[in-house]
Design a protein around this motif. Sequence first.
Motif, PDB file in Angstrom:
ATOM      1  N   ARG A  78     -47.329  -8.655-100.996  1.00  0.00           N
ATOM      2  CA  ARG A  78     -47.308  -9.735-100.004  1.00  0.00           C
ATOM      3  C   ARG A  78     -47.343  -9.163 -98.598  1.00  0.00           C
ATOM      4  NH1 ARG A  78     -44.889 -14.732 -98.685  1.00  0.00           N
ATOM      5  NH2 ARG A  78     -45.767 -15.210 -96.633  1.00  0.00           N
ATOM      6  N   PHE A  79     -46.662  -8.032 -98.400  1.00  0.00           N
ATOM      7  CA  PHE A  79     -46.600  -7.420 -97.071  1.00  0.00           C
ATOM      8  C   PHE A  79     -46.997  -5.951 -97.139  1.00  0.00           C
ATOM      9  CE2 PHE A  79     -43.518 -10.892 -96.796  1.00  0.00           C
ATOM     10  CZ  PHE A  79     -43.918 -11.518 -95.618  1.00  0.00           C
ATOM     11  N   THR A  80     -47.591  -5.478 -96.043  1.00  0.00           N
ATOM     12  CA  THR A  80     -47.915  -4.060 -95.897  1.00  0.00           C
ATOM     13  C   THR A  80     -47.252  -3.534 -94.624  1.00  0.00           C
ATOM     14  OG1 THR A  80     -50.046  -4.276 -97.024  1.00  0.00           O
ATOM     15  CG2 THR A  80     -49.753  -2.370 -95.610  1.00  0.00           C
ATOM     16  N   ILE A  81     -46.613  -2.382 -94.773  1.00  0.00           N
ATOM     17  CA  ILE A  81     -46.036  -1.704 -93.610  1.00  0.00           C
ATOM     18  C   ILE A  81     -46.985  -0.567 -93.215  1.00  0.00           C
ATOM     19  CG2 ILE A  81     -44.047  -0.495 -92.654  1.00  0.00           C
ATOM     20  CD1 ILE A  81     -42.418  -1.501 -95.025  1.00  0.00           C
ATOM     21  N   SER A  96     -44.162  -6.072-103.974  1.00  0.00           N
ATOM     22  CA  SER A  96     -43.987  -7.016-102.863  1.00  0.00           C
ATOM     23  C   SER A  96     -44.344  -6.384-101.523  1.00  0.00           C
ATOM     24  CB  SER A  96     -42.537  -7.514-102.816  1.00  0.00           C
ATOM     25  OG  SER A  96     -42.224  -8.243-103.987  1.00  0.00           O
ATOM     26  N   VAL A  97     -44.095  -5.086-101.406  1.00  0.00           N
ATOM     27  CA  VAL A  97     -44.332  -4.383-100.140  1.00  0.00           C
ATOM     28  C   VAL A  97     -45.090  -3.088-100.427  1.00  0.00           C
ATOM     29  CG1 VAL A  97     -43.279  -3.330 -98.107  1.00  0.00           C
ATOM     30  CG2 VAL A  97     -42.185  -5.317 -99.195  1.00  0.00           C
ATOM     31  N   PHE A  98     -46.105  -2.803 -99.624  1.00  0.00           N
ATOM     32  CA  PHE A  98     -46.884  -1.574 -99.762  1.00  0.00           C
ATOM     33  C   PHE A  98     -46.845  -0.829 -98.433  1.00  0.00           C
ATOM     34  CE2 PHE A  98     -50.471   1.235-100.265  1.00  0.00           C
ATOM     35  CZ  PHE A  98     -50.509   1.500-101.622  1.00  0.00           C
ATOM     36  N   ALA A  99     -46.472   0.441 -98.472  1.00  0.00           N
ATOM     37  CA  ALA A  99     -46.325   1.229 -97.247  1.00  0.00           C
ATOM     38  C   ALA A  99     -47.528   2.141 -97.043  1.00  0.00           C
ATOM     39  CB  ALA A  99     -45.049   2.052 -97.311  1.00  0.00           C
ATOM     40  N   SER A 109     -38.951   7.023 -96.940  1.00  0.00           N
ATOM     41  CA  SER A 109     -37.523   6.705 -96.908  1.00  0.00           C
ATOM     42  C   SER A 109     -37.314   5.190 -96.917  1.00  0.00           C
ATOM     43  CB  SER A 109     -36.872   7.323 -95.678  1.00  0.00           C
ATOM     44  OG  SER A 109     -35.496   7.002 -95.620  1.00  0.00           O
ATOM     45  N   LYS A 110     -38.168   4.451 -96.179  1.00  0.00           N
ATOM     46  CA  LYS A 110     -38.041   2.991 -96.130  1.00  0.00           C
ATOM     47  C   LYS A 110     -38.368   2.366 -97.488  1.00  0.00           C
ATOM     48  CE  LYS A 110     -36.736   2.736 -91.895  1.00  0.00           C
ATOM     49  NZ  LYS A 110     -35.328   2.356 -91.611  1.00  0.00           N
ATOM     50  N   VAL A 111     -39.379   2.917 -98.179  1.00  0.00           N
ATOM     51  CA  VAL A 111     -39.730   2.419 -99.513  1.00  0.00           C
ATOM     52  C   VAL A 111     -38.569   2.615-100.478  1.00  0.00           C
ATOM     53  CG1 VAL A 111     -41.162   2.911-101.536  1.00  0.00           C
ATOM     54  CG2 VAL A 111     -42.226   2.589 -99.303  1.00  0.00           C
ATOM     55  N   THR A 112     -37.936   3.781-100.414  1.00  0.00           N
ATOM     56  CA  THR A 112     -36.777   4.052-101.267  1.00  0.00           C
ATOM     57  C   THR A 112     -35.645   3.080-100.956  1.00  0.00           C
ATOM     58  OG1 THR A 112     -37.361   6.391-101.405  1.00  0.00           O
ATOM     59  CG2 THR A 112     -35.102   5.792-101.964  1.00  0.00           C
ATOM     60  N   GLU A 113     -35.431   2.799 -99.659  1.00  0.00           N
ATOM     61  CA  GLU A 113     -34.383   1.874 -99.240  1.00  0.00           C
ATOM     62  C   GLU A 113     -34.688   0.455 -99.733  1.00  0.00           C
ATOM     63  OE1 GLU A 113     -32.074   0.549 -95.111  1.00  0.00           O
ATOM     64  OE2 GLU A 113     -33.648   2.095 -95.058  1.00  0.00           O
ATOM     65  N   GLY A 146     -33.472  -3.877-104.075  1.00  0.00           N
ATOM     66  CA  GLY A 146     -33.997  -4.788-105.099  1.00  0.00           C
ATOM     67  C   GLY A 146     -35.355  -5.366-104.789  1.00  0.00           C
ATOM     68  N   ILE A 147     -36.074  -4.790-103.831  1.00  0.00           N
ATOM     69  CA  ILE A 147     -37.410  -5.257-103.464  1.00  0.00           C
ATOM     70  C   ILE A 147     -38.446  -4.302-104.043  1.00  0.00           C
ATOM     71  CG2 ILE A 147     -38.984  -5.681-101.526  1.00  0.00           C
ATOM     72  CD1 ILE A 147     -36.498  -6.368 -99.839  1.00  0.00           C
ATOM     73  N   SER A 148     -39.409  -4.845-104.765  1.00  0.00           N
ATOM     74  CA  SER A 148     -40.436  -3.989-105.355  1.00  0.00           C
ATOM     75  C   SER A 148     -41.360  -3.470-104.262  1.00  0.00           C
ATOM     76  CB  SER A 148     -41.247  -4.768-106.403  1.00  0.00           C
ATOM     77  OG  SER A 148     -41.838  -5.920-105.833  1.00  0.00           O
ATOM     78  N   ALA A 149     -41.478  -2.162-104.185  1.00  0.00           N
ATOM     79  CA  ALA A 149     -42.255  -1.547-103.107  1.00  0.00           C
ATOM     80  C   ALA A 149     -43.037  -0.346-103.635  1.00  0.00           C
ATOM     81  CB  ALA A 149     -41.331  -1.107-101.976  1.00  0.00           C
ATOM     82  N   ASP A 150     -44.189  -0.097-103.033  1.00  0.00           N
ATOM     83  CA  ASP A 150     -45.012   1.050-103.418  1.00  0.00           C
ATOM     84  C   ASP A 150     -45.482   1.765-102.162  1.00  0.00           C
ATOM     85  OD1 ASP A 150     -46.256   2.845-105.060  1.00  0.00           O
ATOM     86  OD2 ASP A 150     -47.561   1.393-106.051  1.00  0.00           O
TER      87      ASP A 150
END
Length: 420
Positions: free
Chosen positions: A378-381, A328-331, A344-348, A353-357
């Motif tokens: 869906r979102f990129t940080i 859902s989120v890619f950093a 650290s934000k990806v781990t958080e 419960g948000i799928s992040a890579d």
Amino acid sequence: MSTFQAPKGTYDLLPPDSATYLAVREAISTPLRNSGYGYIETPGFENVELFARGVGESTDIVTKEMYAFETKGGDRLALRPEGTASVLRAALEANLHKAGNLPVKLWYSGSYYRYERPQKGRYRHFSQVGAEAIGAEDPALDAELIILADQAYRSLGLQNFRILLNSLGDKECRPVYREALQAFLRGLDLDEDTLRRAEINPLRVLDDKRPDVQKQLTDAPLLRDYLCDACKAYHEQVRELLVAEGVAFEDDAKLVRGLDYYTRTTFEFVHDGLGSQSAVGGGGRYDGLSEMIGGPSLPSVGWALGVDRTVLALEAEGVELKLPSTTSVFAVPLGDEARRVLFSKVTELRRAGISADFSFGGKGLKGAMKNANRSGARFTIVAGERDLAEGVVQLKDMESGEQDAVAADEIVDVLRARLA
């Protein structure tokens, strides 16, 4: 390229296709979990005799298709060709039937192995989801399992499958039919192996797929004409329960199935879009199997649905499952400090419960954004030194292309809200 390849008749299940297989397993198991069936997992190999006794020594599975081997300790084992015998063995060994809550309702998912001529829809390694209800003789239980399988297929969006239904009688009426069928088969022009099979288990001949054999079986006696009153009444109750629940089925007087342990109710799910390998699943009642493998009398019923063939059926109907995005989120960090902060934000996010890579490997912005696109997020940080100095990160909506600055310490809450 590796010098090794997957063995003939097997396949590797890889992303993104593997997500479809997982979704199929989930869809098949969900109605079972909602109906009191508990999960069971058994070894991938068992004593050869378990299958020889239960599945049947005259079946193709045991005589031609089973992977059997001898261990260094001298044990004769076999890779499991089907699930029912293993599940019943495990239930008996653990004395689940003595807990006082019958039937024991179990479901399983796993790999099975048969040495067959590989073709589309028929592999030497295949996947099934199965269910067994052990220790109760009740037409409602037979109907329940058929309804749950029907529910599972319809939840996937499948429409062009059919349920074939028959009764194989029991130890009271089947011997009379057996004699009549054997007398008929002895008068046919059959090869020696088939005639030998007819003497051991004549019902196996009805299951022969060769056109020249099937042509001669046109006028074969039908088991339904030999059913005793008890079996007729039992089968009619199964039929009435299915009709009452709006589950369509077809009576098939020649449906036998390929295993010796079936009694009374037998059924098969077929899909006409799969060619010769049209069966996507099936099962039936096996009231005598427990005694065959050394247990007490435990009338039981169950089924197994092929995951591989169900996926092929979905493809044949053009059904595309709505699969959740794996990310859902890619950093994308730009610089060492950003790597520390965004990691650290990806781990958080994951803990929330948000799928992040994360963009690993120290790629530049262009390469990292390509990875973000490929991930389906869906979102990129995105954050660099200037962003961190201002206490923000850049949040990009990959669908709309819009990008805005968000306070770094609020990004998890913002993403949770936007993804809700």
